[in-house]
Motif scaffolding. Sequence first.
Motif, PDB file in Angstrom:
ATOM      1  N   SER A 115      50.662  32.719  38.488  1.00  0.00           N
ATOM      2  CA  SER A 115      51.553  33.783  39.119  1.00  0.00           C
ATOM      3  C   SER A 115      52.532  33.262  40.129  1.00  0.00           C
ATOM      4  CB  SER A 115      50.616  35.209  39.858  1.00  0.00           C
ATOM      5  OG  SER A 115      51.603  36.040  40.381  1.00  0.00           O
ATOM      6  N   ALA A 116      53.721  33.793  40.027  1.00  0.00           N
ATOM      7  CA  ALA A 116      54.743  33.307  41.018  1.00  0.00           C
ATOM      8  C   ALA A 116      54.819  34.670  42.067  1.00  0.00           C
ATOM      9  CB  ALA A 116      56.130  33.229  40.452  1.00  0.00           C
ATOM     10  N   GLU A 117      53.990  35.640  41.848  1.00  0.00           N
ATOM     11  CA  GLU A 117      53.981  36.887  42.819  1.00  0.00           C
ATOM     12  C   GLU A 117      53.752  36.302  44.159  1.00  0.00           C
ATOM     13  OE1 GLU A 117      53.956  40.131  44.427  1.00  0.00           O
ATOM     14  OE2 GLU A 117      54.579  40.100  42.313  1.00  0.00           O
ATOM     15  N   PRO A 118      54.351  36.785  45.360  1.00  0.00           N
ATOM     16  CA  PRO A 118      54.040  36.419  46.545  1.00  0.00           C
ATOM     17  C   PRO A 118      53.076  37.335  47.114  1.00  0.00           C
ATOM     18  CG  PRO A 118      56.297  37.627  46.340  1.00  0.00           C
ATOM     19  CD  PRO A 118      55.850  37.521  44.847  1.00  0.00           C
ATOM     20  N   GLU A 119      52.870  38.524  46.748  1.00  0.00           N
ATOM     21  CA  GLU A 119      51.948  39.443  47.299  1.00  0.00           C
ATOM     22  C   GLU A 119      50.654  39.206  47.029  1.00  0.00           C
ATOM     23  OE1 GLU A 119      52.996  41.458  49.687  1.00  0.00           O
ATOM     24  OE2 GLU A 119      54.963  40.597  49.688  1.00  0.00           O
ATOM     25  N   PRO A 120      49.912  38.810  48.086  1.00  0.00           N
ATOM     26  CA  PRO A 120      48.409  38.734  47.720  1.00  0.00           C
ATOM     27  C   PRO A 120      47.720  39.911  47.226  1.00  0.00           C
ATOM     28  CG  PRO A 120      48.804  38.296  50.060  1.00  0.00           C
ATOM     29  CD  PRO A 120      50.031  38.880  49.521  1.00  0.00           C
ATOM     30  N   GLU A 121      48.026  41.146  47.517  1.00  0.00           N
ATOM     31  CA  GLU A 121      47.220  42.224  46.872  1.00  0.00           C
ATOM     32  C   GLU A 121      47.090  42.345  45.668  1.00  0.00           C
ATOM     33  OE1 GLU A 121      45.003  44.038  48.698  1.00  0.00           O
ATOM     34  OE2 GLU A 121      45.619  42.695  50.341  1.00  0.00           O
ATOM     35  N   GLN A 122      48.459  42.109  44.854  1.00  0.00           N
ATOM     36  CA  GLN A 122      48.435  42.261  43.518  1.00  0.00           C
ATOM     37  C   GLN A 122      47.494  41.196  42.882  1.00  0.00           C
ATOM     38  OE1 GLN A 122      52.601  42.332  42.427  1.00  0.00           O
ATOM     39  NE2 GLN A 122      52.768  44.258  42.295  1.00  0.00           N
ATOM     40  N   LEU A 123      47.416  40.046  43.281  1.00  0.00           N
ATOM     41  CA  LEU A 123      46.755  38.949  42.756  1.00  0.00           C
ATOM     42  C   LEU A 123      45.153  39.277  43.182  1.00  0.00           C
ATOM     43  CD1 LEU A 123      48.233  35.573  43.626  1.00  0.00           C
ATOM     44  CD2 LEU A 123      47.944  36.546  41.539  1.00  0.00           C
ATOM     45  N   LEU A 124      44.872  39.865  44.191  1.00  0.00           N
ATOM     46  CA  LEU A 124      43.437  40.094  44.336  1.00  0.00           C
ATOM     47  C   LEU A 124      43.028  41.267  43.632  1.00  0.00           C
ATOM     48  CD1 LEU A 124      43.839  39.978  48.357  1.00  0.00           C
ATOM     49  CD2 LEU A 124      42.228  38.910  47.048  1.00  0.00           C
ATOM     50  N   THR A 125      43.904  42.296  43.254  1.00  0.00           N
ATOM     51  CA  THR A 125      43.432  43.411  42.348  1.00  0.00           C
ATOM     52  C   THR A 125      43.260  42.664  41.157  1.00  0.00           C
ATOM     53  OG1 THR A 125      44.999  44.848  43.433  1.00  0.00           O
ATOM     54  CG2 THR A 125      44.296  45.474  40.909  1.00  0.00           C
ATOM     55  N   GLN A 126      44.107  41.877  40.420  1.00  0.00           N
ATOM     56  CA  GLN A 126      43.642  41.156  39.216  1.00  0.00           C
ATOM     57  C   GLN A 126      42.289  40.240  39.174  1.00  0.00           C
ATOM     58  OE1 GLN A 126      46.579  38.041  37.956  1.00  0.00           O
ATOM     59  NE2 GLN A 126      48.313  39.375  38.622  1.00  0.00           N
ATOM     60  N   ILE A 127      42.218  39.710  40.441  1.00  0.00           N
ATOM     61  CA  ILE A 127      40.839  38.994  40.590  1.00  0.00           C
ATOM     62  C   ILE A 127      39.621  39.807  40.659  1.00  0.00           C
ATOM     63  CG2 ILE A 127      39.502  37.364  42.035  1.00  0.00           C
ATOM     64  CD1 ILE A 127      42.472  36.151  42.968  1.00  0.00           C
ATOM     65  N   HIS A 128      39.833  41.052  41.392  1.00  0.00           N
ATOM     66  CA  HIS A 128      38.814  41.741  41.606  1.00  0.00           C
ATOM     67  C   HIS A 128      38.450  42.597  40.314  1.00  0.00           C
ATOM     68  CE1 HIS A 128      37.290  46.110  41.868  1.00  0.00           C
ATOM     69  NE2 HIS A 128      36.879  45.808  43.264  1.00  0.00           N
ATOM     70  N   ASN A 129      39.457  42.834  39.363  1.00  0.00           N
ATOM     71  CA  ASN A 129      39.029  43.374  38.144  1.00  0.00           C
ATOM     72  C   ASN A 129      38.167  42.338  37.179  1.00  0.00           C
ATOM     73  OD1 ASN A 129      40.335  45.813  38.857  1.00  0.00           O
ATOM     74  ND2 ASN A 129      42.238  45.397  37.860  1.00  0.00           N
ATOM     75  N   GLN A 130      38.569  41.382  37.250  1.00  0.00           N
ATOM     76  CA  GLN A 130      38.092  40.068  36.528  1.00  0.00           C
ATOM     77  C   GLN A 130      36.528  39.931  36.966  1.00  0.00           C
ATOM     78  OE1 GLN A 130      40.521  36.696  35.235  1.00  0.00           O
ATOM     79  NE2 GLN A 130      42.065  38.039  36.265  1.00  0.00           N
ATOM     80  N   VAL A 131      36.348  39.848  38.417  1.00  0.00           N
ATOM     81  CA  VAL A 131      35.051  39.605  39.113  1.00  0.00           C
ATOM     82  C   VAL A 131      34.226  40.939  38.482  1.00  0.00           C
ATOM     83  CG1 VAL A 131      33.743  39.212  40.988  1.00  0.00           C
ATOM     84  CG2 VAL A 131      36.207  37.860  40.613  1.00  0.00           C
ATOM     85  N   ARG A 132      34.740  42.056  38.778  1.00  0.00           N
ATOM     86  CA  ARG A 132      33.792  43.372  38.556  1.00  0.00           C
ATOM     87  C   ARG A 132      33.422  43.178  37.322  1.00  0.00           C
ATOM     88  NH1 ARG A 132      35.320  47.385  35.841  1.00  0.00           N
ATOM     89  NH2 ARG A 132      37.481  46.750  36.209  1.00  0.00           N
ATOM     90  N   VAL A 133      33.799  42.748  36.336  1.00  0.00           N
ATOM     91  CA  VAL A 133      33.411  42.725  34.696  1.00  0.00           C
ATOM     92  C   VAL A 133      32.430  41.454  34.864  1.00  0.00           C
ATOM     93  CG1 VAL A 133      33.901  42.054  32.211  1.00  0.00           C
ATOM     94  CG2 VAL A 133      35.402  43.420  33.610  1.00  0.00           C
ATOM     95  N   LEU A 134      32.750  40.399  35.294  1.00  0.00           N
ATOM     96  CA  LEU A 134      31.653  39.309  35.556  1.00  0.00           C
ATOM     97  C   LEU A 134      30.207  39.687  35.976  1.00  0.00           C
ATOM     98  CD1 LEU A 134      33.783  36.399  36.474  1.00  0.00           C
ATOM     99  CD2 LEU A 134      32.795  36.500  34.245  1.00  0.00           C
TER     100      LEU A 134
END
Length: 198
Positions: free
Chosen positions: A176-195
């Motif tokens: 991701s080239a997205e500068p905002e950490p919150e959007q990345l953290l949401t993606q990571i959160h959703n994947q970790v939740r499934v794991l």
Amino acid sequence: MTLASPPPGRRERNKQAKLDRITAAASVLFAEHGVDEVTTQQIADAADIGTGTLFLYVRSKGELLLLVQNAHYARALEQGTADAETEGDVLDAVMALLRPIVACNRVQVDNGRTYLREMVFGDLAEPQRAAALEIVARTEAALAALLTRHAAVPEADAATLAHVISAVMFLAMSASAEPEPEQLLTQIHNQVRVLLAR
């Protein structure tokens, strides 16, 4: 009785002082302009040393970025580990640990992405690359400890799951080239939740 090691001599102190100046100069310039826009001459000038002296300490700009980012990453890991201790839920604890690391990587997005590329594809003999991989190993050990403590995951499974969570985080940050950490953290959160729902 153990003998205390002697204090470093003048030569070692001077070497460390130069390395500290190089690291500080590179850190400021990389943060302001991005690693691709900074020359080694600019770093040497800001550190008040010659370019030849700079290359006695680091072989490339990539190595210098690893040196700078490793220090930031290590501090972020310390903060995340402390933050995770206050969480009772395993997912919240994992995200508390990862949050400062993701934020650190997003301070200057191009630097963060270049750092990850150097970490994965850099020179195998590079000491700063080895240091970066050691910090990744510490991150995974901290994740495994959280999984064992909060979710009663067996140690062998916790180490494997921690490795997968680490990979999820690093892939999200590098893709991701997205500068905002919150959007990345949401993606990571959703994947970790499934794991963790396994």
